[in-house]
Design a protein around this motif. Sequence first.
Motif, PDB file in Angstrom:
ATOM      1  N   UNK A  61       0.857  -1.186   0.000  1.00  0.00           N
ATOM      2  CA  UNK A  61       0.000   0.000   0.000  1.00  0.00           C
ATOM      3  C   UNK A  61       0.893   1.237   0.000  1.00  0.00           C
ATOM      4  N   UNK A  62       0.722   2.088  -0.986  1.00  0.00           N
ATOM      5  CA  UNK A  62       1.598   3.266  -1.090  1.00  0.00           C
ATOM      6  C   UNK A  62       0.874   4.576  -0.789  1.00  0.00           C
ATOM      7  N   UNK A  63      -0.467   4.543  -0.711  1.00  0.00           N
ATOM      8  CA  UNK A  63      -1.206   5.767  -0.367  1.00  0.00           C
ATOM      9  C   UNK A  63      -2.540   5.395   0.262  1.00  0.00           C
ATOM     10  N   UNK A  64      -2.943   6.139   1.271  1.00  0.00           N
ATOM     11  CA  UNK A  64      -4.256   5.951   1.867  1.00  0.00           C
ATOM     12  C   UNK A  64      -4.350   4.707   2.731  1.00  0.00           C
ATOM     13  N   UNK A  65      -5.543   4.163   2.821  1.00  0.00           N
ATOM     14  CA  UNK A  65      -5.782   2.993   3.657  1.00  0.00           C
ATOM     15  C   UNK A  65      -6.989   2.220   3.120  1.00  0.00           C
ATOM     16  N   UNK A  66      -7.064   0.940   3.483  1.00  0.00           N
ATOM     17  CA  UNK A  66      -8.188   0.096   3.082  1.00  0.00           C
ATOM     18  C   UNK A  66      -8.240  -1.123   3.992  1.00  0.00           C
ATOM     19  N   UNK A  67      -9.294  -1.906   3.848  1.00  0.00           N
ATOM     20  CA  UNK A  67      -9.463  -3.125   4.628  1.00  0.00           C
ATOM     21  C   UNK A  67      -9.323  -4.313   3.684  1.00  0.00           C
ATOM     22  N   UNK A  68      -8.358  -5.168   3.963  1.00  0.00           N
ATOM     23  CA  UNK A  68      -8.100  -6.343   3.129  1.00  0.00           C
ATOM     24  C   UNK A  68      -8.587  -7.583   3.873  1.00  0.00           C
ATOM     25  N   UNK A  69      -9.475  -8.340   3.252  1.00  0.00           N
ATOM     26  CA  UNK A  69      -9.981  -9.585   3.826  1.00  0.00           C
ATOM     27  C   UNK A  69      -9.316 -10.760   3.115  1.00  0.00           C
ATOM     28  N   UNK A  70      -8.632 -11.590   3.888  1.00  0.00           N
ATOM     29  CA  UNK A  70      -7.974 -12.777   3.342  1.00  0.00           C
ATOM     30  C   UNK A  70      -8.539 -13.980   4.077  1.00  0.00           C
ATOM     31  N   UNK A  71      -9.337 -14.790   3.358  1.00  0.00           N
ATOM     32  CA  UNK A  71     -10.095 -15.868   3.988  1.00  0.00           C
ATOM     33  C   UNK A  71     -10.933 -15.274   5.127  1.00  0.00           C
ATOM     34  N   UNK A  72     -10.723 -15.705   6.373  1.00  0.00           N
ATOM     35  CA  UNK A  72     -11.557 -15.232   7.484  1.00  0.00           C
ATOM     36  C   UNK A  72     -10.893 -14.122   8.296  1.00  0.00           C
ATOM     37  N   UNK A  73      -9.770 -13.609   7.827  1.00  0.00           N
ATOM     38  CA  UNK A  73      -9.034 -12.606   8.591  1.00  0.00           C
ATOM     39  C   UNK A  73      -9.052 -11.262   7.876  1.00  0.00           C
ATOM     40  N   UNK A  74      -9.286 -10.188   8.631  1.00  0.00           N
ATOM     41  CA  UNK A  74      -9.288  -8.832   8.080  1.00  0.00           C
ATOM     42  C   UNK A  74      -8.056  -8.067   8.549  1.00  0.00           C
ATOM     43  N   UNK A  75      -7.477  -7.312   7.635  1.00  0.00           N
ATOM     44  CA  UNK A  75      -6.335  -6.466   7.947  1.00  0.00           C
ATOM     45  C   UNK A  75      -6.689  -5.024   7.587  1.00  0.00           C
ATOM     46  N   UNK A  76      -6.560  -4.142   8.546  1.00  0.00           N
ATOM     47  CA  UNK A  76      -6.781  -2.721   8.289  1.00  0.00           C
ATOM     48  C   UNK A  76      -5.418  -2.122   7.984  1.00  0.00           C
ATOM     49  N   UNK A  77      -5.175  -1.829   6.698  1.00  0.00           N
ATOM     50  CA  UNK A  77      -3.832  -1.441   6.263  1.00  0.00           C
ATOM     51  C   UNK A  77      -3.790   0.013   5.842  1.00  0.00           C
ATOM     52  N   UNK A  78      -2.590   0.555   5.877  1.00  0.00           N
ATOM     53  CA  UNK A  78      -2.371   1.962   5.513  1.00  0.00           C
ATOM     54  C   UNK A  78      -1.106   2.061   4.679  1.00  0.00           C
ATOM     55  N   UNK A  79      -0.796   3.270   4.229  1.00  0.00           N
ATOM     56  CA  UNK A  79       0.386   3.496   3.396  1.00  0.00           C
ATOM     57  C   UNK A  79       1.636   2.954   4.086  1.00  0.00           C
ATOM     58  N   UNK A  80       2.418   2.177   3.334  1.00  0.00           N
ATOM     59  CA  UNK A  80       3.641   1.591   3.853  1.00  0.00           C
ATOM     60  C   UNK A  80       3.489   0.145   4.282  1.00  0.00           C
ATOM     61  N   UNK A  81       2.260  -0.317   4.519  1.00  0.00           N
ATOM     62  CA  UNK A  81       2.044  -1.696   4.958  1.00  0.00           C
ATOM     63  C   UNK A  81       2.198  -2.672   3.795  1.00  0.00           C
ATOM     64  N   UNK A  82       2.569  -3.904   4.132  1.00  0.00           N
ATOM     65  CA  UNK A  82       2.812  -4.949   3.137  1.00  0.00           C
ATOM     66  C   UNK A  82       2.106  -6.227   3.578  1.00  0.00           C
ATOM     67  N   UNK A  83       1.458  -6.900   2.633  1.00  0.00           N
ATOM     68  CA  UNK A  83       0.820  -8.192   2.892  1.00  0.00           C
ATOM     69  C   UNK A  83       1.388  -9.231   1.934  1.00  0.00           C
ATOM     70  N   UNK A  84       1.729 -10.383   2.461  1.00  0.00           N
ATOM     71  CA  UNK A  84       2.125 -11.516   1.625  1.00  0.00           C
ATOM     72  C   UNK A  84       0.949 -12.487   1.611  1.00  0.00           C
ATOM     73  N   UNK A  85       0.428 -12.806   0.411  1.00  0.00           N
ATOM     74  CA  UNK A  85      -0.756 -13.661   0.270  1.00  0.00           C
ATOM     75  C   UNK A  85      -0.339 -14.952  -0.420  1.00  0.00           C
ATOM     76  N   UNK A  86      -0.365 -16.085   0.288  1.00  0.00           N
ATOM     77  CA  UNK A  86      -0.003 -17.374  -0.321  1.00  0.00           C
ATOM     78  C   UNK A  86      -0.990 -17.798  -1.401  1.00  0.00           C
ATOM     79  N   UNK A  87      -0.680 -18.896  -2.053  1.00  0.00           N
ATOM     80  CA  UNK A  87      -1.528 -19.420  -3.136  1.00  0.00           C
ATOM     81  C   UNK A  87      -2.917 -19.802  -2.633  1.00  0.00           C
ATOM     82  N   UNK A  88      -3.898 -19.620  -3.516  1.00  0.00           N
ATOM     83  CA  UNK A  88      -5.240 -20.191  -3.365  1.00  0.00           C
ATOM     84  C   UNK A  88      -6.063 -19.642  -2.205  1.00  0.00           C
TER      85      UNK A  88
END
Length: 314
Positions: A61-88
Motif C-alpha cells: 500500500x503506497x497511499x491511503x488505507x483500506x481493509x483487506x480480507x484474506x479468507x476469514x481474517x481482516x487487515x486494516x492497512x495503511x500506506x507503507x504496509x505490506x501483505x504476503x498472500x499465499x496461493x489459493x
Amino acid sequence: MQKKYIFTPNPNENDIDTTLKEITEHGDSLFPIAVHFTNHQSGQKNMIHKHWHRELEILYICRGRMIVNIEETSFKVKAGDILYIPSNLLHEAMHDQESPCAFFAIVFDKSFIESRVTDHIQQSYFDPLFQNINQPAMYFHEKNAFYQDIQGSVIKIIDLFALKAPLYELSLKSNLYIFFQAVLSNTSQISGNKNIQDSKSYLNSYKCKKTLLYIEENYKSHITLEEISMHIGYSKEHFCRFFKKNFRVSFFTYLNQMRIKKAEYLLLNTHLKIIDIALETGFDDANYFTIVFKKETSLTPSDYRKRPSNVTSL
C-alpha cells in the motif's frame, strides 16, 4: 530525462470466473511475474474484487488505507504496509471510511523462484513454506524490526519491473529472494496475525471452492438448497449462514447473478432464441428470466442483444 514507468494492466471483475478464480496471466512461461498498480479515488467501495489464484502475491500500500480480507481474517492497512498472500487464498479489499487508496500487487508463480532440481534451499526453505496448505497470510508494518529490509526489496522489485532497464530480470529475481530471506528469518516476530485458526481457515476455503465448483457444474439444472447443502456437508440453515458470510449475498441471489452473466455471453455470442438461452442458463420460465435479467442489467434480454455498442468477442 524523465523515467517511463510501465506496469501490467489491472485485472478487474471481468477477469474473475464463476469460481472466483482470477484468470489473468501474470507474465508468461519464461518470466511468470507481473506488477499491477491501482489508484482508487475516495468513494470507491471495492478496492479489490473477491478472488483467488494459484500465484503468490505481495501487496504494497503506497497511499491511503483500506481493509483487506484474506479468507476469514481482516487487515486494516495503511500506506507503507505490506501483505504476503499465499496461493489459493480468497481475498478482497474494501474502502476504509471512503478513503482514497493506491497500491501495488506483485503477482508471481512460485516456480519463478523454486529450484529446478531439488537442493538444500528448496528442501529447507521453500518446500516447507509453499507446501504448507495451512500457511496464513503475513502482515508487515513499520513496527516490525525487520520491516526496512522487506520494504526495500519490495520497492526495488516494483521499480525494476516498471523501468525494465537492461538485465532487470536478474536483479528483480534476486530481490524476491531477499524478500523471502527476510520473511523466513523473522516469521516468529510477525504480528497482526496471531489469532488465525489455520485448520478452520483451510476448511472454510475448501468449502467455498467446493460450493463454487458445484454451482459451475450444475447451474443449468434446478439446484435446491437441500442438494447443495448435502453436497457441502451442512444443514440447510448452516449452509445459508455459511454462504451469506463468505459471499455477502444469499445463495439464490449469487446463483441468479452467475446465470445472468452466462446469459449475457450467449446473447452477444450466439443466435439462440431468448427462450433457449433461458433454458440453457437454468431458468425454466422465460418471463422470470426476463425479470431477473432486467433487475441485474437494467435491460430486457432483447434490448441487451440489440445495443449497438455490444461487440461480439471470443
